[in-house]
Design a protein around this motif. Structure first.
Motif, PDB file in Angstrom:
ATOM      1  N   SER A  23       0.889  -1.262  -0.067  1.00 25.17           N
ATOM      2  CA  SER A  23       0.117  -0.112  -0.008  1.00 25.17           C
ATOM      3  C   SER A  23       0.807   1.290   0.183  1.00 25.17           C
ATOM      4  CB  SER A  23      -0.939   0.099   1.138  1.00 25.17           C
ATOM      5  OG  SER A  23      -0.223  -0.220   2.203  1.00 25.17           O
ATOM      6  N   GLY A  24       2.241   1.103  -0.306  1.00 30.03           N
ATOM      7  CA  GLY A  24       3.254   2.228  -0.272  1.00 30.03           C
ATOM      8  C   GLY A  24       4.280   2.132   0.642  1.00 30.03           C
ATOM      9  N   CYS A  25       4.946   3.245   0.863  1.00 32.28           N
ATOM     10  CA  CYS A  25       5.970   3.164   1.706  1.00 32.28           C
ATOM     11  C   CYS A  25       5.834   2.757   3.093  1.00 32.28           C
ATOM     12  CB  CYS A  25       6.700   4.435   1.630  1.00 32.28           C
ATOM     13  SG  CYS A  25       7.307   4.903   0.268  1.00 32.28           S
ATOM     14  N   VAL A  26       6.755   1.977   3.817  1.00 33.60           N
ATOM     15  CA  VAL A  26       6.717   1.625   4.975  1.00 33.60           C
ATOM     16  C   VAL A  26       7.531   2.441   6.026  1.00 33.60           C
ATOM     17  CG1 VAL A  26       7.171  -0.342   6.711  1.00 33.60           C
ATOM     18  CG2 VAL A  26       6.141  -0.621   4.375  1.00 33.60           C
ATOM     19  N   ILE A  45      21.020   0.833   9.207  1.00 29.68           N
ATOM     20  CA  ILE A  45      20.649  -0.252   8.329  1.00 29.68           C
ATOM     21  C   ILE A  45      20.038   0.075   7.001  1.00 29.68           C
ATOM     22  CG2 ILE A  45      19.726  -2.836   8.225  1.00 29.68           C
ATOM     23  CD1 ILE A  45      20.339  -2.844  11.145  1.00 29.68           C
ATOM     24  N   ALA A  46      18.847   0.737   7.024  1.00 24.59           N
ATOM     25  CA  ALA A  46      17.970   1.264   6.138  1.00 24.59           C
ATOM     26  C   ALA A  46      18.999   2.092   5.070  1.00 24.59           C
ATOM     27  CB  ALA A  46      16.885   1.880   6.285  1.00 24.59           C
ATOM     28  N   GLY A  47      19.900   2.750   5.661  1.00 22.63           N
ATOM     29  CA  GLY A  47      20.617   3.720   4.810  1.00 22.63           C
ATOM     30  C   GLY A  47      21.686   3.133   4.048  1.00 22.63           C
ATOM     31  N   MET A  48      22.327   1.907   4.553  1.00 20.93           N
ATOM     32  CA  MET A  48      23.234   0.969   3.897  1.00 20.93           C
ATOM     33  C   MET A  48      22.343   0.261   2.567  1.00 20.93           C
ATOM     34  SD  MET A  48      24.842  -2.392   5.667  1.00 20.93           S
ATOM     35  CE  MET A  48      26.242  -1.506   6.470  1.00 20.93           C
ATOM     36  N   LEU A  49      21.169  -0.165   3.032  1.00 22.80           N
ATOM     37  CA  LEU A  49      20.367  -0.928   2.157  1.00 22.80           C
ATOM     38  C   LEU A  49      19.754  -0.005   0.953  1.00 22.80           C
ATOM     39  CD1 LEU A  49      18.383  -3.075   4.524  1.00 22.80           C
ATOM     40  CD2 LEU A  49      19.864  -3.862   2.910  1.00 22.80           C
ATOM     41  N   THR A  50      19.680   1.177   1.268  1.00 25.17           N
ATOM     42  CA  THR A  50      19.204   2.250   0.172  1.00 25.17           C
ATOM     43  C   THR A  50      20.308   2.570  -0.631  1.00 25.17           C
ATOM     44  OG1 THR A  50      17.560   3.026   1.662  1.00 25.17           O
ATOM     45  CG2 THR A  50      18.230   4.531  -0.159  1.00 25.17           C
ATOM     46  N   LYS A  51      21.645   2.833  -0.176  1.00 27.54           N
ATOM     47  CA  LYS A  51      22.580   3.137  -0.736  1.00 27.54           C
ATOM     48  C   LYS A  51      23.025   2.138  -1.713  1.00 27.54           C
ATOM     49  CE  LYS A  51      27.345   4.924  -0.089  1.00 27.54           C
ATOM     50  NZ  LYS A  51      28.253   5.176   0.709  1.00 27.54           N
ATOM     51  N   ALA A  52      22.823   0.960  -1.422  1.00 32.15           N
ATOM     52  CA  ALA A  52      23.140  -0.398  -2.126  1.00 32.15           C
ATOM     53  C   ALA A  52      22.050  -0.592  -3.353  1.00 32.15           C
ATOM     54  CB  ALA A  52      23.335  -1.533  -1.494  1.00 32.15           C
ATOM     55  N   GLY A  53      21.085   0.166  -3.153  1.00 33.22           N
ATOM     56  CA  GLY A  53      19.927  -0.051  -4.053  1.00 33.22           C
ATOM     57  C   GLY A  53      18.883  -1.310  -3.773  1.00 33.22           C
ATOM     58  N   PHE A  54      18.863  -1.774  -2.511  1.00 35.75           N
ATOM     59  CA  PHE A  54      18.066  -2.700  -2.087  1.00 35.75           C
ATOM     60  C   PHE A  54      16.773  -2.162  -1.957  1.00 35.75           C
ATOM     61  CE2 PHE A  54      20.749  -6.552  -0.898  1.00 35.75           C
ATOM     62  CZ  PHE A  54      21.771  -6.183  -1.974  1.00 35.75           C
ATOM     63  N   TYR A  56      14.111   1.622  -1.606  1.00 30.83           N
ATOM     64  CA  TYR A  56      13.668   3.024  -2.253  1.00 30.83           C
ATOM     65  C   TYR A  56      13.416   3.623  -0.967  1.00 30.83           C
ATOM     66  CZ  TYR A  56      13.677   1.691  -7.312  1.00 30.83           C
ATOM     67  OH  TYR A  56      13.707   1.142  -8.338  1.00 30.83           O
ATOM     68  N   SER A  57      13.881   5.037  -0.792  1.00 30.65           N
ATOM     69  CA  SER A  57      13.121   5.888   0.187  1.00 30.65           C
ATOM     70  C   SER A  57      12.437   7.040  -0.387  1.00 30.65           C
ATOM     71  CB  SER A  57      14.523   6.295   1.120  1.00 30.65           C
ATOM     72  OG  SER A  57      15.370   7.019   0.524  1.00 30.65           O
ATOM     73  N   GLU A  58      11.520   7.417   0.289  1.00 28.82           N
ATOM     74  CA  GLU A  58      10.937   8.587   0.030  1.00 28.82           C
ATOM     75  C   GLU A  58      10.593   9.429   1.336  1.00 28.82           C
ATOM     76  OE1 GLU A  58       7.215   7.812  -2.278  1.00 28.82           O
ATOM     77  OE2 GLU A  58       8.119   6.173  -3.288  1.00 28.82           O
ATOM     78  N   ARG A  59      10.889  10.735   1.299  1.00 36.15           N
ATOM     79  CA  ARG A  59      10.717  11.678   2.272  1.00 36.15           C
ATOM     80  C   ARG A  59       9.207  12.190   2.214  1.00 36.15           C
ATOM     81  NH1 ARG A  59      15.548  13.558   4.423  1.00 36.15           N
ATOM     82  NH2 ARG A  59      17.206  13.009   3.000  1.00 36.15           N
ATOM     83  N   GLY A  64       8.819   6.901   3.504  1.00 39.01           N
ATOM     84  CA  GLY A  64       9.315   5.609   4.212  1.00 39.01           C
ATOM     85  C   GLY A  64       9.965   4.712   3.317  1.00 39.01           C
ATOM     86  N   TYR A  65      10.056   3.664   3.418  1.00 36.76           N
ATOM     87  CA  TYR A  65      11.045   2.707   2.566  1.00 36.76           C
ATOM     88  C   TYR A  65      10.092   1.709   1.942  1.00 36.76           C
ATOM     89  CZ  TYR A  65      14.748   4.802   4.971  1.00 36.76           C
ATOM     90  OH  TYR A  65      15.581   5.591   5.472  1.00 36.76           O
ATOM     91  N   ARG A  66      10.483   1.365   0.647  1.00 39.01           N
ATOM     92  CA  ARG A  66       9.873  -0.077  -0.099  1.00 39.01           C
ATOM     93  C   ARG A  66      10.976  -0.683  -0.767  1.00 39.01           C
ATOM     94  NH1 ARG A  66       8.836   1.727  -5.370  1.00 39.01           N
ATOM     95  NH2 ARG A  66       8.860   4.004  -5.670  1.00 39.01           N
ATOM     96  N   LEU A  67      10.811  -2.235  -1.079  1.00 32.03           N
ATOM     97  CA  LEU A  67      11.815  -2.795  -1.566  1.00 32.03           C
ATOM     98  C   LEU A  67      12.032  -2.062  -3.233  1.00 32.03           C
ATOM     99  CD1 LEU A  67      10.443  -6.354  -0.783  1.00 32.03           C
ATOM    100  CD2 LEU A  67      12.420  -4.938   0.337  1.00 32.03           C
ATOM    101  N   SER A  68      13.271  -2.304  -3.656  1.00 31.97           N
ATOM    102  CA  SER A  68      13.387  -1.776  -5.064  1.00 31.97           C
ATOM    103  C   SER A  68      13.204  -3.147  -6.002  1.00 31.97           C
ATOM    104  CB  SER A  68      14.679  -1.131  -5.165  1.00 31.97           C
ATOM    105  OG  SER A  68      15.884  -2.410  -4.630  1.00 31.97           O
TER     106      SER A  68
END
Length: 140
Positions: A23-26, A45-54, A56-59, A64-68
């Motif tokens: 339903s969108g970002c978590v 941890i989320a920062g590391m996963l986002t930087k690696a492309g695992f 997506y983050s949205e402000r 929040g975050y969702r899987l790429s």
């Protein structure tokens, strides 16, 4: 081999986001509450996963975050290698080339190489989707 809390929590974070991002970002606050992990640690941890492309983050308010990618496209091994580094059981197997001066005469090298292969095969044969489905204990 011992997996740190960073590696264990990264798997839990990814599985939680995968289970709740339809339903969108978590938000990390929601993950933290469900998983009983501090928001500050999840941010790292989320920062590391986002930087690696695992991830997506949205402000923003709905951010929040969702899987790429789809959960089936992440191996447990890829997530753990990102958070833990090389999972080799001994230092001489880390990296593409064995630089140990004794590798030519080491009587235990074949044993460690075999163990490393078993660990890699096992971790790479299980996906994030398997963890989410509860199939993580089944043989590949």
């Amino acid at each position: 081999m011992k997996i740190s809390t960073k590696g264990r929590y990264a798997l839990r974070l990814m599985a939680d986001i995968g289970a709740h991002d339809q339903s969108g970002c978590v938000s990390l606050r929601d993950v933290a509450a469900r998983q009983e992990i501090s928001v500050k640690y999840l941010e790292q941890i989320a920062g590391m996963l986002t930087k690696a492309g695992f991830l997506y983050s949205e402000r923003g308010a709905q951010g929040g975050y969702r899987l790429s990618r789809a959960p089936e496209e992440y191996t447990v091994g890829s997530i753990l290698r990102l958070t833990e580094g090389d999972l080799a059981p001994v230092a001489c197997l880390e990296g593409p080339e064995n630089r140990c001066r004794r590798c030519g005469e080491c009587t235990t090298l074949d044993f460690w190489t075999g163990l490393y292969e078993v660990v890699r095969t096992y971790l790479d044969s299980h996906t994030l989707a398997d963890l989410m489905d509860g199939d993580h204990l089944q043989e590949p």
